[in-house]
Scaffold this motif. Structure first.
Motif, PDB file in Angstrom:
ATOM      1  N   ALA A  91       0.778  -1.142  -0.027  1.00 18.87           N
ATOM      2  CA  ALA A  91       0.064  -0.033   0.209  1.00 18.87           C
ATOM      3  C   ALA A  91       0.967   1.084   0.159  1.00 18.87           C
ATOM      4  O   ALA A  91       1.758   1.134   0.890  1.00 18.87           O
ATOM      5  CB  ALA A  91      -0.898   0.009   1.230  1.00 18.87           C
ATOM      6  N   VAL A  92       0.570   2.297  -0.877  1.00 17.32           N
ATOM      7  CA  VAL A  92       1.302   3.290  -0.964  1.00 17.32           C
ATOM      8  C   VAL A  92       1.005   4.360   0.239  1.00 17.32           C
ATOM      9  O   VAL A  92      -0.215   3.997   0.967  1.00 17.32           O
ATOM     10  CB  VAL A  92       1.052   4.337  -2.233  1.00 17.32           C
ATOM     11  CG1 VAL A  92       1.645   3.570  -3.539  1.00 17.32           C
ATOM     12  CG2 VAL A  92      -0.394   4.592  -2.191  1.00 17.32           C
ATOM     13  N   GLY A  93       1.786   5.310   0.672  1.00 18.42           N
ATOM     14  CA  GLY A  93       1.244   6.311   1.551  1.00 18.42           C
ATOM     15  C   GLY A  93       0.137   7.177   1.259  1.00 18.42           C
ATOM     16  O   GLY A  93      -0.089   7.070   0.093  1.00 18.42           O
ATOM     17  N   SER A  94      -0.125   8.193   2.171  1.00 20.96           N
ATOM     18  CA  SER A  94      -1.195   9.195   1.818  1.00 20.96           C
ATOM     19  C   SER A  94      -1.115   9.700   0.434  1.00 20.96           C
ATOM     20  O   SER A  94      -0.116  10.477   0.179  1.00 20.96           O
ATOM     21  CB  SER A  94      -1.386  10.274   2.915  1.00 20.96           C
ATOM     22  OG  SER A  94      -2.347  11.069   2.692  1.00 20.96           O
ATOM     23  N   GLN A  95      -2.155   9.677  -0.157  1.00 19.90           N
ATOM     24  CA  GLN A  95      -2.132  10.355  -1.481  1.00 19.90           C
ATOM     25  C   GLN A  95      -2.597  11.643  -1.727  1.00 19.90           C
ATOM     26  O   GLN A  95      -2.769  12.488  -2.327  1.00 19.90           O
ATOM     27  CB  GLN A  95      -2.707   9.630  -2.586  1.00 19.90           C
ATOM     28  CG  GLN A  95      -2.390   8.201  -2.983  1.00 19.90           C
ATOM     29  CD  GLN A  95      -3.145   7.264  -3.704  1.00 19.90           C
ATOM     30  OE1 GLN A  95      -3.794   6.446  -3.110  1.00 19.90           O
ATOM     31  NE2 GLN A  95      -3.248   7.559  -5.196  1.00 19.90           N
ATOM     32  N   ARG A  96      -3.062  12.380  -0.314  1.00 22.50           N
ATOM     33  CA  ARG A  96      -3.312  13.654  -0.269  1.00 22.50           C
ATOM     34  C   ARG A  96      -2.632  14.805  -0.979  1.00 22.50           C
ATOM     35  O   ARG A  96      -3.145  15.662  -1.597  1.00 22.50           O
ATOM     36  CB  ARG A  96      -3.446  13.944   1.175  1.00 22.50           C
ATOM     37  CG  ARG A  96      -4.015  15.683   1.518  1.00 22.50           C
ATOM     38  CD  ARG A  96      -3.622  15.676   3.002  1.00 22.50           C
ATOM     39  NE  ARG A  96      -4.115  17.075   3.205  1.00 22.50           N
ATOM     40  CZ  ARG A  96      -3.880  17.819   4.370  1.00 22.50           C
ATOM     41  NH1 ARG A  96      -3.009  17.238   5.290  1.00 22.50           N
ATOM     42  NH2 ARG A  96      -4.347  19.051   4.553  1.00 22.50           N
ATOM     43  N   VAL A  97      -1.435  14.476  -0.844  1.00 20.30           N
ATOM     44  CA  VAL A  97      -0.350  15.395  -1.547  1.00 20.30           C
ATOM     45  C   VAL A  97      -0.722  15.456  -3.179  1.00 20.30           C
ATOM     46  O   VAL A  97      -0.414  16.550  -4.001  1.00 20.30           O
ATOM     47  CB  VAL A  97       1.033  15.046  -1.186  1.00 20.30           C
ATOM     48  CG1 VAL A  97       1.441  13.634  -1.812  1.00 20.30           C
ATOM     49  CG2 VAL A  97       2.073  16.086  -1.846  1.00 20.30           C
ATOM     50  N   MET A  98      -1.159  14.325  -3.635  1.00 24.83           N
ATOM     51  CA  MET A  98      -1.389  14.428  -4.970  1.00 24.83           C
ATOM     52  C   MET A  98      -2.537  15.459  -5.649  1.00 24.83           C
ATOM     53  O   MET A  98      -2.658  15.809  -6.593  1.00 24.83           O
ATOM     54  CB  MET A  98      -1.915  12.948  -5.653  1.00 24.83           C
ATOM     55  CG  MET A  98      -0.889  11.826  -6.052  1.00 24.83           C
ATOM     56  SD  MET A  98      -1.147  10.484  -6.122  1.00 24.83           S
ATOM     57  CE  MET A  98      -2.168  10.395  -7.851  1.00 24.83           C
ATOM     58  N   LEU A  99      -3.436  15.630  -4.448  1.00 25.72           N
ATOM     59  CA  LEU A  99      -4.540  16.457  -4.820  1.00 25.72           C
ATOM     60  C   LEU A  99      -4.042  17.839  -4.858  1.00 25.72           C
ATOM     61  O   LEU A  99      -4.609  18.940  -5.544  1.00 25.72           O
ATOM     62  CB  LEU A  99      -5.662  16.233  -3.924  1.00 25.72           C
ATOM     63  CG  LEU A  99      -6.269  14.806  -3.663  1.00 25.72           C
ATOM     64  CD1 LEU A  99      -7.089  14.525  -2.500  1.00 25.72           C
ATOM     65  CD2 LEU A  99      -7.118  14.632  -5.129  1.00 25.72           C
ATOM     66  N   ARG A 100      -3.150  18.260  -3.927  1.00 21.92           N
ATOM     67  CA  ARG A 100      -2.538  19.735  -3.747  1.00 21.92           C
ATOM     68  C   ARG A 100      -1.472  19.861  -4.846  1.00 21.92           C
ATOM     69  O   ARG A 100      -1.250  21.073  -5.186  1.00 21.92           O
ATOM     70  CB  ARG A 100      -2.072  19.835  -2.283  1.00 21.92           C
ATOM     71  CG  ARG A 100      -2.962  19.737  -1.288  1.00 21.92           C
ATOM     72  CD  ARG A 100      -3.395  21.014  -0.956  1.00 21.92           C
ATOM     73  NE  ARG A 100      -4.486  20.955   0.173  1.00 21.92           N
ATOM     74  CZ  ARG A 100      -4.213  21.033   1.484  1.00 21.92           C
ATOM     75  NH1 ARG A 100      -2.970  21.269   1.926  1.00 21.92           N
ATOM     76  NH2 ARG A 100      -5.040  20.920   2.388  1.00 21.92           N
ATOM     77  N   HIS A 101      -0.804  18.797  -5.182  1.00 18.24           N
ATOM     78  CA  HIS A 101       0.397  18.871  -5.872  1.00 18.24           C
ATOM     79  C   HIS A 101       0.586  17.841  -7.000  1.00 18.24           C
ATOM     80  O   HIS A 101       1.491  16.790  -6.807  1.00 18.24           O
ATOM     81  CB  HIS A 101       1.867  18.864  -5.177  1.00 18.24           C
ATOM     82  CG  HIS A 101       1.732  20.083  -4.020  1.00 18.24           C
ATOM     83  ND1 HIS A 101       2.217  21.283  -4.454  1.00 18.24           N
ATOM     84  CD2 HIS A 101       1.521  19.824  -2.368  1.00 18.24           C
ATOM     85  CE1 HIS A 101       2.055  22.103  -3.160  1.00 18.24           C
ATOM     86  NE2 HIS A 101       1.801  21.226  -2.192  1.00 18.24           N
ATOM     87  N   PRO A 102      -0.323  18.088  -7.993  1.00 19.30           N
ATOM     88  CA  PRO A 102      -0.300  16.787  -8.931  1.00 19.30           C
ATOM     89  C   PRO A 102       0.754  16.582  -9.670  1.00 19.30           C
ATOM     90  O   PRO A 102       1.154  15.325  -9.962  1.00 19.30           O
ATOM     91  CB  PRO A 102      -1.419  17.193 -10.116  1.00 19.30           C
ATOM     92  CG  PRO A 102      -2.088  18.548  -9.512  1.00 19.30           C
ATOM     93  CD  PRO A 102      -1.339  19.075  -8.248  1.00 19.30           C
ATOM     94  N   GLU A 103       1.785  17.562  -9.649  1.00 22.95           N
ATOM     95  CA  GLU A 103       3.175  17.247 -10.160  1.00 22.95           C
ATOM     96  C   GLU A 103       4.025  16.032  -9.466  1.00 22.95           C
ATOM     97  O   GLU A 103       4.888  15.713 -10.099  1.00 22.95           O
ATOM     98  CB  GLU A 103       3.824  18.453 -10.134  1.00 22.95           C
ATOM     99  CG  GLU A 103       4.592  19.123  -8.981  1.00 22.95           C
ATOM    100  CD  GLU A 103       3.388  19.996  -8.280  1.00 22.95           C
ATOM    101  OE1 GLU A 103       2.231  19.849  -8.619  1.00 22.95           O
ATOM    102  OE2 GLU A 103       3.834  20.570  -7.033  1.00 22.95           O
ATOM    103  N   VAL A 104       3.605  15.699  -8.161  1.00 20.33           N
ATOM    104  CA  VAL A 104       4.144  14.616  -7.548  1.00 20.33           C
ATOM    105  C   VAL A 104       3.757  13.241  -7.876  1.00 20.33           C
ATOM    106  O   VAL A 104       4.181  12.238  -7.282  1.00 20.33           O
ATOM    107  CB  VAL A 104       4.360  14.968  -6.242  1.00 20.33           C
ATOM    108  CG1 VAL A 104       5.165  16.225  -5.559  1.00 20.33           C
ATOM    109  CG2 VAL A 104       3.044  14.990  -5.507  1.00 20.33           C
ATOM    110  N   SER A 105       2.511  13.260  -8.678  1.00 18.78           N
ATOM    111  CA  SER A 105       1.688  11.930  -8.799  1.00 18.78           C
ATOM    112  C   SER A 105       2.576  10.770  -9.154  1.00 18.78           C
ATOM    113  O   SER A 105       2.232   9.512  -9.002  1.00 18.78           O
ATOM    114  CB  SER A 105       0.615  12.179  -9.857  1.00 18.78           C
ATOM    115  OG  SER A 105      -0.307  13.138  -9.236  1.00 18.78           O
TER     116      SER A 105
END
Ligand SMILES: Cc1cc2nc3c(=O)[nH]c(=O)nc-3n(C[C@H](O)[C@H](O)[C@H](O)COP(=O)(O)O)c2cc1C
Length: 357
Positions: A91-105
């Motif tokens: 399981a990956v860690g929290s994907q919340r950051v993808m919603l704020r910074h899609p560039e890290v997806s």
């Protein structure tokens, strides 16, 4: 402080500081009975199981962990590869950051590293107040995951200066997500355990996968204490550094409360194959590891993580042979004695049988 900076700080603290609970998971109170005449061949011991509709070589998963800014991608790719080579879930860690910074997806898009295996996404339950079930499903689909973990981390949030303080309405939000992503939701704690009351709530809304993630391993109140910016948060982190429900109790509670269709994951201070064997003997379907697999990975990369997982599997097989259990189903029925403090916890709920089992 950005989300990425906070995650980098978490990773440093988890790797360098004393973040283990001062009290145990209570696995030491579970005793499996030695079988001197097992009549089994170790090569015939079957540790395979099904998880999210796919076959695992062993009943294990690497539970969600976020990396630091630059390290997130390397960590997710490396741990996914170790899981894939070991035939276990990741399981990956929290994907919340993808919603704020899609560039890290791309840091989360690790399907190519675990092409056949079980890959799960992750989001915080508190984020469900902000984002619709469609957005959360979008996160899952974006990384081609087989399911989505939703984490409960109230104790951690309260110790973060930037953390949430309002936890109302979350059960309903989880229920909506369960309705829209049927059969693919795993609700997990993050090291403070699930009480009988919470387990009843999760059962009532039909959550199909539940990870008790109890106390005894990584303590997030301790982790946050190390980054507390004020005396109030530092003192509270110190006072509550052992807060939580021991994993072994939470697990037995899950077995008592949930129906047989619910998949139970044991994590939080599951350090080795014997802890995993004890977990399965009292009702778990899968054993989960976070920091215990992260530490070898940080030291020696994919190979070290893989070696750690190989040891855990051999320890599990050894414990299975020594209890005369040819497969995981038989391990679930093997005789065990419950002693010590765990007995007190179970007695409080009237859950100890005549034979102390
Ligand atoms: C570095 C690190 C980062 C974590 N990040 C997350 C996360 O993003 N989402 C989550 O659900 N749990 C997260 N966790 C919690 C773990 O999944 C697990 O529930 C907890 O650490 C207890 O397991 P352990 O004793 O095996 O470490 C994290 C754990 C670690 C060590």
């Amino acid at each position: 402080m950005t989300i990425q900076e906070r995650k980098a700080e978490h990773l440093r603290i988890v790797a360098e500081e004393d973040v283990s609970y001062g009290k145990s998971s209570l696995f030491e109170c579970i005793h499996l009975l030695h079988e001197a005449l097992p009549e089994l061949d170790i090569d015939e011991i079957d540790t395979t199981t099904e998880f999210f509709g796919k076959k695992l070589k062993a009943p294990f998963m690497i539970t969600s962990m976020t990396g630091g800014a630059e390290f997130a991608g390397e960590m997710n790719r490396g741990l996914a590869e170790a899981a894939s080579k070991s035939g276990i879930a990741f399981a990956v860690g929290s994907q919340r950051v993808m919603l704020r910074h899609p560039e890290v997806s791309d840091d989360f898009r690790v399907r190519s590293k675990i092409p056949e295996g079980v890959l799960l996404g992750n989001i915080g339950a508190v984020q469900l107040a902000e984002y619709s079930p469609e957005v959360i499903k979008g996160l899952m689909d974006d990384i081609e995951a087989d399911g989505m973990c939703v984490h409960l981390n109230v104790a951690q949030e309260l110790l973060q200066v930037e953390g949430h303080r309002d936890f109302t309405g979350i059960t309903d939000k989880i229920a909506r997500l369960v309705d829209s992503i049927r059969g693919k939701i795993l609700v997990k704690e993050t090291g403070a355990g699930l009480s009988p009351r919470v387990l009843e709530k999760l059962k009532s809304i039909g959550v199909p996968y539940i990870d008790v993630s109890g106390s005894g391993g990584t303590s997030w109140t301790r982790v946050e204490k190390y980054r507390a910016p004020s005396p109030v948060l530092y003192n509270t982190g110190q006072t509550l550094s052992n807060w939580g429900i021991p994993t072994a109790f939470s697990l037995i509670a899950a077995k008592k409360i949930l129906d047989d269709k619910t998949c139970i994951i044991s994590s939080g201070g599951v350090y080795n194959g014997l802890d995993a064997a004890k977990s399965i003997a009292v009702g778990a379907d899968i054993a989960g590891f976070a920091r215990p697999v992260l530490l070898p990975f940080l030291k020696g990369g994919v190979e070290s993580a893989k070696t750690y997982l190989e040891s855990v599997l051999y320890e599990l097989k050894t414990a299975m042979l020594l209890t005369g259990s040819k497969d995981l189903k038989s391990l679930g029925k093997t005789p065990r004695i419950i002693a010590g403090e765990l007995k007190d916890w179970l007695n409080a709920y009237g859950w100890l049988g005549e034979k102390g089992m």
